[in-house]
Design an enzyme around this catalytic site. Structure first.
Site, PDB file in Angstrom:
ATOM      1  CD  GLU A  94     164.361 -31.777  28.340  1.00  0.00           C
ATOM      2  OE1 GLU A  94     163.850 -32.503  27.688  1.00  0.00           O
ATOM      3  OE2 GLU A  94     164.220 -32.011  29.362  1.00  0.00           O
ATOM      4  CG  HIS A 145     189.546 -42.349  31.089  1.00  0.00           C
ATOM      5  ND1 HIS A 145     191.000 -42.861  31.176  1.00  0.00           N
ATOM      6  CD2 HIS A 145     189.202 -42.429  32.576  1.00  0.00           C
ATOM      7  CE1 HIS A 145     191.084 -43.331  32.505  1.00  0.00           C
ATOM      8  NE2 HIS A 145     190.141 -43.367  32.839  1.00  0.00           N
ATOM      9  CD  GLU A 180     165.468 -36.633  33.724  1.00  0.00           C
ATOM     10  OE1 GLU A 180     166.362 -37.361  32.371  1.00  0.00           O
ATOM     11  OE2 GLU A 180     164.973 -35.913  33.670  1.00  0.00           O
ATOM     12  CB  CYS A 187     151.218 -33.169  14.974  1.00  0.00           C
ATOM     13  SG  CYS A 187     152.634 -32.577  14.105  1.00  0.00           S
ATOM     14  CE  LYS A 236     164.029 -32.611  32.157  1.00  0.00           C
ATOM     15  NZ  LYS A 236     164.251 -33.898  32.599  1.00  0.00           N
ATOM     16  CD1 TRP A 262     158.062 -30.244  17.874  1.00  0.00           C
ATOM     17  CD2 TRP A 262     157.950 -32.315  16.499  1.00  0.00           C
ATOM     18  NE1 TRP A 262     159.067 -30.473  18.263  1.00  0.00           N
ATOM     19  CE2 TRP A 262     159.233 -32.126  17.215  1.00  0.00           C
ATOM     20  CE3 TRP A 262     158.687 -33.100  15.548  1.00  0.00           C
ATOM     21  CZ2 TRP A 262     160.663 -32.759  17.213  1.00  0.00           C
ATOM     22  CZ3 TRP A 262     159.543 -34.030  15.590  1.00  0.00           C
ATOM     23  CH2 TRP A 262     160.834 -33.666  15.887  1.00  0.00           C
ATOM     24  NE  ARG A 286     150.012 -34.810  20.260  1.00  0.00           N
ATOM     25  CZ  ARG A 286     150.154 -36.461  20.827  1.00  0.00           C
ATOM     26  NH1 ARG A 286     149.911 -36.630  22.127  1.00  0.00           N
ATOM     27  NH2 ARG A 286     150.165 -37.038  20.136  1.00  0.00           N
ATOM     28  CE  LYS A 290     154.859 -34.154  29.737  1.00  0.00           C
ATOM     29  NZ  LYS A 290     156.525 -33.955  30.074  1.00  0.00           N
ATOM     30  CG  ASN A 329     150.401 -36.894  15.427  1.00  0.00           C
ATOM     31  OD1 ASN A 329     151.341 -36.691  15.858  1.00  0.00           O
ATOM     32  ND2 ASN A 329     149.733 -37.465  16.657  1.00  0.00           N
ATOM     33  N   GLY A 330     151.586 -37.685  12.574  1.00  0.00           N
ATOM     34  CA  GLY A 330     152.563 -38.599  11.852  1.00  0.00           C
ATOM     35  C   GLY A 330     152.949 -38.427  10.536  1.00  0.00           C
TER      36      GLY A 330
HETATM   37  C1  G6P Z   1     160.474 -36.691  23.764  1.00  0.00           C
HETATM   38  C2  G6P Z   1     159.944 -35.482  25.360  1.00  0.00           C
HETATM   39  C3  G6P Z   1     160.932 -36.242  26.365  1.00  0.00           C
HETATM   40  C4  G6P Z   1     160.220 -37.613  27.188  1.00  0.00           C
HETATM   41  C5  G6P Z   1     161.131 -38.384  25.430  1.00  0.00           C
HETATM   42  C6  G6P Z   1     159.949 -39.740  26.161  1.00  0.00           C
HETATM   43  O1  G6P Z   1     161.029 -35.847  23.935  1.00  0.00           O
HETATM   44  O2  G6P Z   1     160.455 -34.185  24.499  1.00  0.00           O
HETATM   45  O3  G6P Z   1     160.711 -35.421  27.458  1.00  0.00           O
HETATM   46  O4  G6P Z   1     161.653 -38.370  27.677  1.00  0.00           O
HETATM   47  O5  G6P Z   1     160.583 -37.737  24.797  1.00  0.00           O
HETATM   48  O6  G6P Z   1     158.675 -39.695  25.973  1.00  0.00           O
HETATM   49  P1  G6P Z   1     158.138 -40.639  26.981  1.00  0.00           P
HETATM   50  O7  G6P Z   1     156.424 -40.514  26.994  1.00  0.00           O
HETATM   51  O8  G6P Z   1     157.951 -42.068  26.038  1.00  0.00           O
HETATM   52  O9  G6P Z   1     158.632 -40.983  28.332  1.00  0.00           O
END
Ligand code: G6P
Length: 614
Positions: free
Chosen positions: A494, A510, A487, A2, A491, A77, A27, A609, A103-104
């Protein structure tokens, strides 16, 4: 998670609000809305889905809506209530005079809603936010003072919020406040802006003031009054924002993600700049306040983070343990906060966060601080809540990252861990001088190696095209590149929605090996060094089960050509530094697969994000 914006001044508000929301779309993009005041009437415009839907609605009535010089806006969001138009913000009260964006999460919204319904409030949405609109309306009816109404309302609210409120009867006023959610006020000439984050206002003003928890600001076109929760007046702490609007342009790239991947050589140079000057000079981290005694007394380091930052932290564990001989635990912040944690004054707690606003990580570091730990924050946002509350800070200097999938900020975090580990190793004298100098040299020449990967992308594009039809993907690695596997898989998940998982190569046998057949791609990260031969054997085991084998390697070993269907090469690099190079082809692989599949690369479904709720 948000985003909120506000404008009050002499210009038409709606374009400023929509521009602000465009730059906050990272956001959330479940719905969007604005509220304006036209001819003494508060009017709401809302649309579910992407911001463009709201823009289309506004465009159709532009001549009317642009009359307003005051307005608030929201990008959602969804947390409470489905992503529908009725649940889109702004929310209002029975009489329609109040408009609120939030937001929250209002944690006690159920009790508040029950009580307000008994008093005659009619709720239209399933959101927690609507309770605030009704609450403010009832407080305003008692006090006839919007600031006081917001102040009294927030005293009954539990949870996290950044709020912006307008009221039809107070036509030239916006009231805003926050608790555990970011909010800043941009200051112009006889005009003010409000936003959850800098990108929403940076094209209009660089002068801004960050609100702290429980502070309330009342804005008119010509005044800003700023009080604490007990009505004590406060002096605004005005800052000049260290950002440039150009960061918000794609600079000719198709997506922000691709642009940000290509910025990584310069990001590494920026992170190193002023901190690593020469291989025989000590690392300087000006905002790290740990001294020799602090470091000597440390018996453990606990790192907390979420998502991509968690993977950077996992690389950090290997580096710090190797160079500093201190045990490092890494835990998702969301796990750390709901159990008894054994942290105390002899534990250094490191929070890693691109945004510095992730609710789980903020709570984790606050809990650790209360237990007496020194808090060190590694963040891309030195202006964030986490940075402002930290004892020590490592600003990672990646610049604004717009794409929801983090790339350059991961690189900057990983490089920051090398610097931090080198810094601690030099203070503690825990590593051999030659090893330190070798690593410093490798760091200095890393940008050129990344540039080489970026200028030879053909193998990666071929691989992406070939495997874009896969339903599942397995990434394997060992040691310091296990986080690279995690990671790389994250990626891909996502942005392409392919089910991808990273495993330590040794664990494959295993259990996960049961999933292998001719339809399963297995990507082995094979960097030369201590575990190279072991991963090679694990890759043979996977090949023997008919998996489709892909290698990411810096080895010219000819036998790889028999074992792997596709090979992506990176330049020669020391194993210790290899995660910073190996991640680049994996980011590109995920990008090209998602792009080939026609996915919305910069705004993947369901993600935001910055996640400012726990
Ligand atoms: C969200 C984003 C991720 C990010 C994570 C942590 O889930 O989609 O891309 O890695 O938050 O965010 P930060 O700002 O704490 O790194």
């Amino acid at each position: 998670m948000c985003g909120i914006v506000g404008y009050i001044g002499s210009k038409s508000a709606v374009d400023i609000l929509l521009d602000g929301l465009t730059n906050l779309e990272y956001r959330g993009y479940d719905s969007a809305g604005v509220a304006v005041n036209i001819d003494g009437q508060v009017e709401l415009y809302k649309a579910e889905g992407k911001l463009q839907n709201l823009k289309d609605i506004v465009e159709a009535k532009k001549a009317h809506i642009e009359k307003s010089t005051i307005g608030i806006g929201h990008i959602r969001w969804a947390t409470h209530g489905a992503p529908t138009t009725v649940n889109a913000h702004p929310h209002s009260c029975n009489c329609g005079k109040v408009a609120v964006v939030h937001n929250g999460i209002i944690e006690n919204y159920k009790e508040l809603r029950e009580r307000l319904e008994k008093q005659g409030c009619v709720f239209r949405s399933q959101t927690d936010t609507e309770t605030v609109a009704h609450l403010v309306a009832s407080k305003y009816a008692q006090t006839k003072d919007l600031t006081e109404a917001v102040r009294l309302a927030t005293q009954e609210i539990e949870g996290a919020y950044a709020l912006c409120v307008i009221h039809q009867d107070v036509k030239d006023t916006i009231v805003a406040t926050r608790r555990n959610a970011p909010l800043l006020v941009g200051i112009g000439e006889n005009e003010y802006y409000i936003a959850s984050d800098v990108p929403a206002i940076i094209q209009y003003t660089k002068k801004a003031m960050y609100l702290d928890d429980n502070q309330i600001v009342t804005l008119t076109p010509t005044s800003m009054k700023y009080i604490d929760e007990n009505k004590n007046p406060l002096e605004p702490k005005v800052e000049i924002l260290p950002w440039e609007p150009v960061a918000l342009s794609k600079m000719g790239y198709k997506h922000f993600m691709l642009k940000e991947i290509h910025e990584q050589p310069d990001v590494v140079r920026n992170v190193l700049s002023g901190k690593l000057r020469a291989i025989d000079e000590a690392i300087t981290l000006n905002e790290v306040t740990l001294d020799k005694d602090n470091l000597k007394n440390l018996n453990r380091i606990q790192v907390v983070a979420c998502g991509t930052s968690l993977h950077a932290a996992m690389v950090g564990k290997y580096i710090i343990e190797q160079l500093c001989g201190i045990a490092v635990d890494v835990e998702p912040a969301s796990e750390f906060i709901y159990r008894r944690t054994i942290t105390d004054k002899n534990t250094l707690v490191i929070g890693v966060s691109q945004s510095g606003e992730t609710a789980d990580t903020i709570t984790a570091v606050r809990q650790a601080k209360a237990l007496g730990s020194h808090i060190l924050i590694v963040t891309n946002r030195p202006d964030s809540t986490m940075a402002r509350e930290a004892d020590s800070l490592v600003p990672v200097n990646a610049g604004i990252e717009v794409s929801v999938a983090a790339t350059k900020s991961y690189m900057a975090q990983v490089i920051s861990f090398y610097l931090l580990a080198l810094y601690m190793a030099e203070v503690k004298e825990s590593a051999a001088k030659e090893d330190i100098q070798k690593l410093k040299h490798e760091l200095i020449i890393l940008p050129q190696k990344i540039e080489k990967v970026l200028s030879h992308k053909e193998d990666i594009q071929i691989c992406a095209r070939k495997f874009s039809g896969a339903k599942d993907f397995i990434f394997i690695a060992r040691g310091i590149n296990f986080p690279t596997a995690l990671e790389g898989a994250l990626k891909l998940k996502e942005i392409s929605y392919i089910n991808a998982t990273g495993y330590t190569a040794g664990e494959l046998k295993h259990g996960p090996i049961a999933m292998l057949d001719e339809s399963m791609p297995v990507l082995s990260i094979l960097m030369k060094g201590g575990v190279y031969e072991k991963i090679l054997s694990n890759s043979e085991e996977a090949k023997a089960r008919n998996a489709r084998m892909i290698a990411l390697t810096n080895s010219e070993d000819q036998k790889l050509k028999d074992l792997f269907e596709n090979i992506m090469y990176v330049p020669e690099i020391d194993e210790m530094l290899s995660p910073a190079l190996a991640i680049v082809p994996l980011q590109l692989l995920a990008y090209y697969i998602a792009e080939f599949l026609g996915k919305d690369v910069d705004q993947p479904r369901n993600l935001a994000k910055s996640v400012t709720v726990e």
